[in-house]
Design a protein around this motif. Structure first.
Motif, PDB file in Angstrom:
ATOM      1  N   SER A  22       0.840  -1.200   0.000  1.00  0.00           N
ATOM      2  CA  SER A  22       0.000   0.000   0.000  1.00  0.00           C
ATOM      3  C   SER A  22       0.877   1.254   0.000  1.00  0.00           C
ATOM      4  CB  SER A  22      -0.990   0.003   1.166  1.00  0.00           C
ATOM      5  OG  SER A  22      -0.314  -0.077   2.392  1.00  0.00           O
ATOM      6  N   MET A  25       2.317   1.646  -3.513  1.00  0.00           N
ATOM      7  CA  MET A  25       1.320   2.187  -4.442  1.00  0.00           C
ATOM      8  C   MET A  25       1.240   3.703  -4.324  1.00  0.00           C
ATOM      9  SD  MET A  25      -0.776   1.413  -6.879  1.00  0.00           S
ATOM     10  CE  MET A  25      -1.424  -0.234  -6.855  1.00  0.00           C
ATOM     11  N   LYS A  26       1.335   4.227  -3.106  1.00  0.00           N
ATOM     12  CA  LYS A  26       1.268   5.688  -2.916  1.00  0.00           C
ATOM     13  C   LYS A  26       2.385   6.403  -3.673  1.00  0.00           C
ATOM     14  CE  LYS A  26      -0.815   5.418   1.645  1.00  0.00           C
ATOM     15  NZ  LYS A  26      -0.554   5.498   3.083  1.00  0.00           N
ATOM     16  N   TYR A  29       2.175   4.877  -8.020  1.00  0.00           N
ATOM     17  CA  TYR A  29       1.044   5.147  -8.909  1.00  0.00           C
ATOM     18  C   TYR A  29       1.181   6.486  -9.643  1.00  0.00           C
ATOM     19  CZ  TYR A  29      -3.505   5.708 -10.936  1.00  0.00           C
ATOM     20  OH  TYR A  29      -4.515   5.913 -11.840  1.00  0.00           O
ATOM     21  N   CYS A  47      -1.924  -4.442  -8.831  1.00  0.00           N
ATOM     22  CA  CYS A  47      -3.344  -4.492  -9.211  1.00  0.00           C
ATOM     23  C   CYS A  47      -3.762  -5.901  -9.628  1.00  0.00           C
ATOM     24  CB  CYS A  47      -3.619  -3.511 -10.346  1.00  0.00           C
ATOM     25  SG  CYS A  47      -3.529  -1.783  -9.851  1.00  0.00           S
ATOM     26  N   VAL A  53      -3.860  -3.180  -2.639  1.00  0.00           N
ATOM     27  CA  VAL A  53      -5.065  -2.602  -3.246  1.00  0.00           C
ATOM     28  C   VAL A  53      -6.027  -3.745  -3.548  1.00  0.00           C
ATOM     29  CG1 VAL A  53      -3.909  -0.628  -4.331  1.00  0.00           C
ATOM     30  CG2 VAL A  53      -4.121  -2.764  -5.595  1.00  0.00           C
ATOM     31  N   ASN A  56      -7.581  -5.265  -9.374  1.00  0.00           N
ATOM     32  CA  ASN A  56      -8.192  -4.442 -10.413  1.00  0.00           C
ATOM     33  C   ASN A  56      -7.636  -4.906 -11.761  1.00  0.00           C
ATOM     34  OD1 ASN A  56      -8.801  -2.398 -12.287  1.00  0.00           O
ATOM     35  ND2 ASN A  56      -8.743  -0.796 -10.731  1.00  0.00           N
TER      36      ASN A  56
END
Length: 143
Positions: A22, A25-26, A29, A47, A53, A56
Motif C-alpha cells: 500500500s 502504491m502511494k 502510482y 493491481c 489494493v 483491479n
C-alpha cells in the motif's frame, strides 16, 4: 542531487521490495500515471494480485500494456503471461507468443524458455522442435 521524482521512485521501489504494497502504491502510482515503465510494471503487479489494493484487472492490464509497449522487457514477459493464462485479459496464446518474443529479443531468459516450451508444445505457434531447441540453447539450457 535527488529530485522529488528520484526520491519518490526510490521510496516506492524500497516499499515494493519490502512488500509494503500500500505504501509502494502511494509512491509508484503517480509515477506510473506519468509514464514511468518500471513504476507501471510494479503497479500492474499490485493491481493484478491485489497487493496493497483491491484486485483491479482493468488497471493491471492497462499498466502492464503501457509498460510493455514502451519496451520494458519484464512487462512484456508479464503481459505474455496474462495472455497465456487468460488473467486480466481473454486467453490468447498467439498474443502471448508475440509478447514473449519481444521480451526474449531483449535476452530475458524466462521469456526464452517460455517461448521454447510454446514451440515445443505447439501452443500459439506451429509446433517446431528445432526452434524450441534453439530458444532453449539461447536461454542456456540443453534440450
Amino acid at each position: 542531487m535527488f529530485n522529488d521524482f528520484d526520491e519518490d521512485f526510490s521510496s516506492g521501489i524500497a516499499a515494493f521490495e519490502a512488500k509494503s504494497f500500500s505504501q509502494a502504491m502511494k509512491f509508484l502510482y503517480p509515477l506510473a500515471s506519468s509514464g514511468n515503465p518500471d513504476a507501471q510494471h510494479r503497479v500492474a503487479i499490485m493491481c493484478q494480485n491485489g497487493l496493497g489494493v483491491v484486485r483491479n484487472e482493468k488497471m493491471a492490464l492497462q499498466m502492464m500494456r503501457a509498460s510493455a509497449e514502451q519496451g520494458y522487457a519484464l512487462a512484456q514477459h508479464g503481459l505474455g503471461f496474462m495472455y497465456m493464462a487468460g488473467d486480466c485479459v481473454e486467453q490468447n496464446s498467439a498474443e502471448a507468443v508475440n509478447w514473449f518474443r519481444k521480451a526474449a529479443e531483449q535476452g530475458l531468459a524466462g521469456s526464452l524458455t517460455t517461448l521454447a516450451r510454446m514451440y515445443e508444445e505447439g501452443n500459439g505457434v506451429e509446433k517446431d522442435i528445432e526452434m524450441a531447441k534453439k530458444l532453449y540453447a539461447e536461454a542456456g539450457f540443453d534440450f
